[in-house]
Design an enzyme around this catalytic site. Structure first.
Site, PDB file in Angstrom:
ATOM      1  N   LYS A  22       0.830  -1.206   0.000  1.00  0.00           N
ATOM      2  CA  LYS A  22       0.000   0.000   0.000  1.00  0.00           C
ATOM      3  C   LYS A  22       0.863   1.255   0.000  1.00  0.00           C
ATOM      4  O   LYS A  22       0.614   2.202  -0.759  1.00  0.00           O
ATOM      5  CB  LYS A  22      -0.913   0.014   1.233  1.00  0.00           C
ATOM      6  CG  LYS A  22      -1.817   1.236   1.275  1.00  0.00           C
ATOM      7  CD  LYS A  22      -2.401   1.505   2.645  1.00  0.00           C
ATOM      8  CE  LYS A  22      -1.430   2.269   3.513  1.00  0.00           C
ATOM      9  NZ  LYS A  22      -2.073   3.118   4.532  1.00  0.00           N
ATOM     10  N   ARG A  93      -4.325  10.383   4.425  1.00  0.00           N
ATOM     11  CA  ARG A  93      -3.214  11.321   4.548  1.00  0.00           C
ATOM     12  C   ARG A  93      -2.338  11.357   3.294  1.00  0.00           C
ATOM     13  O   ARG A  93      -1.789  12.395   2.938  1.00  0.00           O
ATOM     14  CB  ARG A  93      -2.373  10.943   5.768  1.00  0.00           C
ATOM     15  CG  ARG A  93      -1.265  11.928   5.997  1.00  0.00           C
ATOM     16  CD  ARG A  93      -0.710  11.863   7.379  1.00  0.00           C
ATOM     17  NE  ARG A  93       0.083  13.069   7.584  1.00  0.00           N
ATOM     18  CZ  ARG A  93      -0.398  14.211   8.005  1.00  0.00           C
ATOM     19  NH1 ARG A  93      -1.673  14.323   8.290  1.00  0.00           N
ATOM     20  NH2 ARG A  93       0.375  15.274   8.140  1.00  0.00           N
ATOM     21  N   CYS A 117      -4.976   8.258   9.470  1.00  0.00           N
ATOM     22  CA  CYS A 117      -4.914   7.742  10.840  1.00  0.00           C
ATOM     23  C   CYS A 117      -4.676   8.868  11.843  1.00  0.00           C
ATOM     24  O   CYS A 117      -3.964   9.830  11.551  1.00  0.00           O
ATOM     25  CB  CYS A 117      -3.776   6.726  10.974  1.00  0.00           C
ATOM     26  SG  CYS A 117      -4.111   5.138  10.208  1.00  0.00           S
ATOM     27  N   ILE A 329       8.994   7.472  16.411  1.00  0.00           N
ATOM     28  CA  ILE A 329       8.597   8.080  15.135  1.00  0.00           C
ATOM     29  C   ILE A 329       7.369   8.967  15.292  1.00  0.00           C
ATOM     30  O   ILE A 329       7.361  10.128  14.868  1.00  0.00           O
ATOM     31  CB  ILE A 329       8.340   6.993  14.072  1.00  0.00           C
ATOM     32  CG1 ILE A 329       9.556   6.063  13.941  1.00  0.00           C
ATOM     33  CG2 ILE A 329       7.996   7.625  12.731  1.00  0.00           C
ATOM     34  CD1 ILE A 329      10.820   6.740  13.470  1.00  0.00           C
TER      35      ILE A 329
END
EC number: 2.5.1.7
Length: 420
Positions: A22, A93, A117, A329
């Site tokens: 993806k 996004r 998300c 992250i």
């Protein structure tokens, strides 16, 4: 709204075919805007985010044709709109990745600030700063990024303040049609970035250094369509391998890419798994053993991927011993922890670190998916929990996993999609 109903399933066993990535397919589809002739992409997964990307391209006037189970053809002959509207962008996004291609080829782009998300802020400033260095005039008005350039973008020497996969991809695409040379320092090194670069090269771009922290792009006059196959999904692969480890099973992932998963495979071996690999397959065998606890710290590639953090929370929840998982992250990426705790997991959060004490078993419960990878972790937990687990809000899951219930069924998992 669909839910997943999961029953304790025993050891997973068998073969699972891995879908296209993806996170590679989305930027590659956006790169179709750069091509002056038909662009054919294969190994494209059938996912909600991919469908949103195709709809976005159609909204711009591109002709997008899907054929078979994994092929997409994009023609930009009639592309005449340059606005990515809120109704599409709010759900994904990666829609921000249309900004660079539109601006580079057509000199104008209006893109709604993105959604996707709910994992921290994930600001788009690195995308905008890089494009401004290349000569773009950018304003943010009423929730839209409005970008313009007189003539063509200009090559620039860009040092990114922090590593960003999306910004690296946007700038790669934009620089491919810019005048002169662009150098991106502190670039993301992820395999999906390399896959995009390889695709752009197949279209006629001149790119060196993809997969290192310094990428050089010599702009060309035009790009043409090509036939390109998307790389395998390393996160889907890792998710199935963790599921097999947690259930003490033995599976083989085919059409996979072992080289892109070295950090994950090393941690699975530390957990006690026997791992064997070929050019395009990975086999994991737990030999019926309980996993051992493994400490994890997420870092940019080639380190341990943040997208595998939630799955290893489940592994450690059922492992022998105590482990820590530190997330460096994204902030706010432990939303699966309260849901796993509802299933009996023993976990404590201290800032960006989760301390996990392994226990013998989990209990089925009704839980709620909060983001894409968290939802995968809840499915894995359900496979080993006593009783029935219901995972709600699985539209998150459908954004990133193709036919996940069917693939688990093929391995012996008791997973069923049910209507609310």
């Amino acid at each position: 709204m669909d839910k997943l109903k999961i029953e304790a399933s025993g050891a997973l066993a068998g073969n699972v075919v891995i879908s296209g990535a993806k996170n590679a397919a989305l930027p590659i589809l956006m790169a179709g805007v750069l091509a002056e002739t038909d662009f054919n992409v294969s190994n494209v997964p059938n996912l909600r985010d991919v469908n949103t990307s195709c709809e976005l391209l159609r909204c711009l006037g591109a002709e997008v044709t899907r054929s078979g189970t994994d092929k997409v053809c994009i023609s930009t002959t009639n592309l005449n709109e340059f606005c990515a509207p809120y109704d599409l962008v709010k759900t994904m996004r990666a829609s921000i990745l249309i900004l660079g291609p539109l601006l580079a080829r057509y000199g104008t782009a209006d893109v709604s600030l993105p959604g996707g998300c709910a994992i921290g802020a994930r600001p788009v400033n690195l995308h905008l700063q890089g494009l401004e260095q290349m000569g773009a005039q950018i304003e943010v008005q009423e929730g839209y990024i409005k970008a313009r350039v007189d003539g063509r973008l200009k090559g620039a020497h860009i040092f990114m303040d922090m590593i960003s996969v999306g910004a690296t991809e946007n700038l790669l695409m934009a620089a491919s049609l810019a005048d002169g040379e662009t150098i991106i320092e502190n670039a993301a090194r992820e395999p999906e970035v390399v896959d995009l670069a390889n695709c752009l090269i197949a279209m006629g771009a001149k790119i060196e250094g993809a997969g290192t922290d310094t990428v050089r792009i010599q702009g060309v006059e035009s790009l043409q369509g090509c036939d390109y196959r998307v790389m395998p999904d390393r996160i889907e692969t890792g998710s199935f391998l963790v599921a097999a480890a947690v259930t003490r099973g033995k599976i083989r992932c085919t059409k996979a890419d072992p080289k892109s998963l070295e950090a994950v495979l090393a941690k699975l071996e530390d957990a006690g798994a026997n791992i064997t690999t070929g050019d395009d397959w990975i086999e994991l065998d737990m030999q019926g053993k309980r996993p051992k606890a493994v400490n994890i710290k997420t870092v940019a590639y080639p380190g341990f991927p943040t997208d595998m953090q939630a799955q290893f929370c489940v592994l450690n929840a059922l492992a022998e011993g105590t482990a820590t998982i530190t997330e460096t992250i994204f902030e706010n990426r432990f939303m699966h922890v309260p849901e796993l705790s509802r299933m009996g997991a023993t976990m404590e959060l201290e800032g960006n670190t989760c301390i996990i004490h392994g226990i013998e078993r989990l209990n089925g419960a009704q839980v709620m998916a909060t983001d894409l990878r968290a939802s995968a972790s809840l499915v894995i937990a359900g496979l080993v929990a006593e009783g029935t687990t219901i995972v709600d809000r699985i539209y998150h899951l459908d954004r990133g996993y193709e036919h996940i219930e069917d693939k688990f069924k093929g391995l012996g998992g008791h997973v069923e999609r049910v209507k609310s």
